[in-house]
Design an enzyme around this catalytic site. Structure first.
Site, mmCIF file in Angstrom:
data_model
loop_
_atom_site.group_PDB
_atom_site.id
_atom_site.type_symbol
_atom_site.label_atom_id
_atom_site.label_comp_id
_atom_site.label_asym_id
_atom_site.label_seq_id
_atom_site.Cartn_x
_atom_site.Cartn_y
_atom_site.Cartn_z
ATOM 1 N N HIS A 1 -2.461 -1.955 -9.707
ATOM 2 C CA HIS A 1 -3.704 -2.013 -8.598
ATOM 3 C C HIS A 1 -4.637 -2.732 -8.945
ATOM 4 C CE1 HIS A 1 -5.437 1.492 -7.018
ATOM 5 N NE2 HIS A 1 -5.260 2.174 -6.764
ATOM 6 N N ASP B 1 2.470 5.441 -6.720
ATOM 7 C CA ASP B 1 3.831 5.071 -5.720
ATOM 8 C C ASP B 1 4.949 5.575 -7.232
ATOM 9 O OD1 ASP B 1 1.601 3.465 -3.304
ATOM 10 O OD2 ASP B 1 3.460 4.866 -3.071
ATOM 11 N N HIS C 1 0.962 -1.110 0.004
ATOM 12 C CA HIS C 1 0.553 0.128 0.394
ATOM 13 C C HIS C 1 1.085 1.511 0.228
ATOM 14 C CE1 HIS C 1 -3.671 2.060 1.015
ATOM 15 N NE2 HIS C 1 -3.607 2.308 2.131
HETATM 16 C C1 SDX Z 1 -1.387 1.857 -3.139
HETATM 17 O O1 SDX Z 1 -7.001 0.745 -2.827
HETATM 18 C C2 SDX Z 1 -5.900 1.610 -3.800
HETATM 19 O O2 SDX Z 1 -6.284 2.545 -3.703
HETATM 20 C C3 SDX Z 1 -4.258 1.976 -2.864
HETATM 21 C C4 SDX Z 1 -3.703 3.416 -3.504
HETATM 22 C C5 SDX Z 1 -4.090 4.754 -2.680
HETATM 23 O O3 SDX Z 1 -4.201 6.280 -3.226
HETATM 24 O O4 SDX Z 1 -5.258 4.567 -2.099
HETATM 25 O O5 SDX Z 1 -3.438 3.675 -4.637
HETATM 26 C C6 SDX Z 1 -2.033 3.184 -3.202
HETATM 27 O O6 SDX Z 1 -1.376 1.203 -2.304
HETATM 28 C C7 SDX Z 1 -1.241 1.825 -4.559
HETATM 29 C C8 SDX Z 1 -0.450 0.543 -5.151
HETATM 30 C C9 SDX Z 1 0.758 0.103 -4.113
HETATM 31 N N1 SDX Z 1 1.364 -1.220 -4.236
HETATM 32 C C10 SDX Z 1 2.618 -1.555 -4.970
HETATM 33 O O7 SDX Z 1 2.648 -0.697 -6.123
HETATM 34 C C11 SDX Z 1 2.923 -2.553 -4.702
HETATM 35 C C12 SDX Z 1 3.192 -3.480 -6.131
HETATM 36 N N2 SDX Z 1 1.636 -3.889 -6.366
HETATM 37 C C13 SDX Z 1 0.862 -5.211 -6.446
HETATM 38 O O8 SDX Z 1 1.552 -5.338 -5.282
HETATM 39 C C14 SDX Z 1 -0.068 -5.452 -7.038
HETATM 40 O O9 SDX Z 1 -0.140 -4.681 -7.995
HETATM 41 C C15 SDX Z 1 -1.575 -4.566 -5.656
HETATM 42 C C16 SDX Z 1 -1.244 -5.017 -4.346
HETATM 43 C C17 SDX Z 1 -1.207 -2.948 -5.725
HETATM 44 C C18 SDX Z 1 -2.749 -5.164 -6.200
HETATM 45 O O10 SDX Z 1 -2.809 -5.968 -5.860
HETATM 46 P P1 SDX Z 1 -4.145 -7.153 -6.347
HETATM 47 O O11 SDX Z 1 -5.215 -6.525 -6.928
HETATM 48 O O12 SDX Z 1 -4.240 -7.675 -4.959
HETATM 49 O O13 SDX Z 1 -3.753 -7.937 -7.353
HETATM 50 P P2 SDX Z 1 -3.078 -9.371 -6.839
HETATM 51 O O14 SDX Z 1 -2.183 -9.445 -6.161
HETATM 52 O O15 SDX Z 1 -3.766 -10.159 -6.975
HETATM 53 O O16 SDX Z 1 -2.688 -9.587 -8.853
HETATM 54 C C19 SDX Z 1 -2.733 -9.880 -9.526
HETATM 55 C C20 SDX Z 1 -1.961 -10.644 -11.427
HETATM 56 C C21 SDX Z 1 -1.171 -11.882 -10.137
HETATM 57 O O17 SDX Z 1 -0.469 -12.732 -11.577
HETATM 58 P P3 SDX Z 1 -1.014 -13.685 -11.334
HETATM 59 O O18 SDX Z 1 -0.834 -14.937 -9.911
HETATM 60 O O19 SDX Z 1 -2.877 -13.596 -11.473
HETATM 61 O O20 SDX Z 1 -0.135 -14.699 -12.078
HETATM 62 O O21 SDX Z 1 -1.034 -9.550 -11.083
HETATM 63 C C22 SDX Z 1 0.637 -9.660 -10.465
HETATM 64 C C23 SDX Z 1 -0.637 -10.625 -9.413
HETATM 65 O O22 SDX Z 1 1.556 -11.381 -9.094
HETATM 66 N N3 SDX Z 1 0.925 -8.453 -10.012
HETATM 67 C C24 SDX Z 1 2.286 -7.606 -10.542
HETATM 68 C C25 SDX Z 1 1.921 -6.676 -9.962
HETATM 69 N N4 SDX Z 1 0.695 -6.631 -8.492
HETATM 70 C C26 SDX Z 1 -0.114 -7.151 -9.035
HETATM 71 N N5 SDX Z 1 2.884 -8.861 -10.686
HETATM 72 C C27 SDX Z 1 4.427 -8.101 -10.410
HETATM 73 N N6 SDX Z 1 4.592 -6.982 -10.458
HETATM 74 C C28 SDX Z 1 3.495 -6.433 -9.515
HETATM 75 N N7 SDX Z 1 3.554 -5.440 -8.849
#
Ligand code: SDX
Length: 435
Positions: free
Chosen positions: A315, A371, A276
């Protein structure tokens, strides 16, 4: 009839048939949703509890009706109270946007001036807070200090427990917005072993934060206007984002009628997580680990093989470019004119270029989020990496508070208490006890 881009439907239903009983049901569809509680009527017998909806991490569950922030993840749209984030970032100020989030309208000139004065008058914290901060190790993470000092504030304002009194809530809203920069700056100065720099009422919200972070022996700190404005825009971009993890924590803790300082501490704790608000810190560490543009292809391969996540990408809602990332890239150019270009930007731009062309990221709809670029700007402005999530929290405080207020005023809300699907052991007894 439409409101906030949603179609209010009152005469459509979801028809379902339960194959266990052959019985059919009609569940009203309103605003594109069914009420989960309407599933409970679907039973196999009179003593059956009824159907639950199962939704780990609330991936498809609306927890509330909100009029504060609208996001269209597929189109990359973000609006605060209907205003596009691009317009607010270009033409408003963080305090005016805070007023908008809290009150539903942008303030007029008189309201804006009075609001800024009120915030300015509450930037000090009790001197004992300094003793509390002094108790942390020099290398304590500033988010750990912030979470703790937010909770500690609840002991300085016991009257804040009267959460059903709107006037009391309004008083805490001012205090929390006003004191966030002070708590953040004090945590930073503690880490550096520097004396605390007190608020300067002559400065803007962002300017005063820079003052409390940077002031040394000069009689009066003069913030660089470009950096002051860039920080104000960054606070605007972080101000709210509907029901994200930390806002959900704020609403959930506040639903027990806990005071807003304790709820805000919980929200900040949720934001601290690397998935997050802690992601901006992880992005910088990732860019430093990559080290050069030449290493980007190899790093991308490791991400695609599931070894690690590309921090700052992806996201839950945005399946398109995060509109905040676009604006932040523009702010970066303004900041770099003052600070000099951050070499890590080249690595970030190459990461983005390759990722946006690569099928793994395209198929997973992974784009840069808020971010991805914010940390590069914060670093160029001289903030240490550990302060990045703290800067996020300063910006998000008005959003947490606006969501808190909306939840407190919502007649449909009550204490948050999800159900579960029990998958544990059936009845069993300790050895020798066959009762
Ligand atoms: C913020 O919710 C909000 O609004 C948050 C925010 C706000 O203003 O409050 O916008 C701020 O928190 C932005 C997000 C910051 N976090 C990151 O940058 C960390 C990296 N991102 C991931 O951890 C992920 O994308 C999330 C946590 C942001 C979202 O996760 P989801 O929606 O639960 O998606 P998921 O983890 O289930 O991923 C779906 C697929 C997976 O692959 P499969 O297992 O289905 O093959 O996408 C892949 C994940 O492995 N994936 C990524 C990835 N994000 C998702 N693969 C590589 N790198 C990534 N960053």
């Amino acid at each position: 009839m439409t409101s906030y881009g949603l179609v209010m439907t009152t005469d459509h239903v979801l028809q379902v048939t339960d194959s266990r009983t052959g019985r059919s049901y009609e569940l009203p569809i309103v605003d594109g949703a069914i009420r989960a509680i309407d599933l409970r009527q679907i039973k196999t017998s009179d003593d059956d509890f009824g159907l639950l909806s199962y939704d780990p991490a609330f991936q498809n569950t609306a927890s509330c009706r909100s009029a504060i922030t609208f996001i269209d993840g597929d189109k990359g749209i973000l609006r605060y109270r209907g205003y596009p984030i691009e317009e607010l970032a270009r033409r408003s100020t963080f305090l005016d946007v805070s007023w908008l989030l809290l009150n539903g309208e942008l303030p007029d000139k008189a309201e804006s001036a009075a609001w800024a004065r009120e915030i300015t008058q509450h930037t000090y914290v009790h001197e004992n807070i300094k003793k509390f901060i002094d108790g942390f190790h020099y290398d304590a993470h500033p988010m750990g200090i912030l979470v703790s000092t937010l909770a500690a504030l609840s002991t300085f304002y016991p009257q804040a427990k009267a959460v059903l009194d709107k006037a009391v809530r309004d008083e805490q809203v001012v205090r929390l917005i006003a004191k966030m920069p002070t708590l953040a700056a004090f945590a930073y100065r503690h880490a550096l072993g520097l004396p605390y720099a007190y608020p300067d009422d002559d400065l803007s919200y962002a300017g005063n934060f820079l003052n409390m972070m940077r002031k040394m022996t000069e009689p009066k700190y003069e913030p660089d206007p470009v950096l002051e404005h860039a920080l104000d825009v960054l606070f605007i971009l972080h101000a709210d984002h509907e029901q994200n993890c930390s806002t959900n924590a704020m609403r959930s803790v506040a639903s027990s009628h806990a005071d807003p300082y304790s709820a805000a501490a919980a929200a900040a704790a949720a934001l601290y997580g690397p998935l997050h608000g802690g992601a901006n810190e992880q992005v910088l560490r990732m860019l430093r680990e990559i080290g050069s543009v030449d290493n980007v292809p190899g790093y991308i391969d490791r991400v695609k093989h599931g070894e690690l996540k590309l921090m700052g990408f992806g996201h839950r809602v945005y399946k398109n470019y995060d509109p905040r990332a676009t604006i932040i890239k523009e702010v970066a150019n303004q900041v770099f004119e003052v600070t000099g270009r951050n070499p890590l930007l080249d690595i970030a731009l190459e990461l983005e270029r390759i990722a946006l062309e690569d099928d793994y990221f395209i198929s997973h709809k992974l784009y840069p989020n808020v971010d991805f670029y914010s940390g590069i700007i914060y670093q160029a402005m001289g903030f240490p990496v550990a302060m990045f999530p703290v800067l996020f929290a300063i910006g998000r405080m008005p959003g947490w508070l606006a969501q808190w207020e909306e939840g407190m005023a919502d007649p449909e809300q009550k204490i948050s208490r999800p159900r579960q699907i029990y998958v544990g052991c059936g009845l069993r007894h300790m050895d020798g006890d066959s009762a």
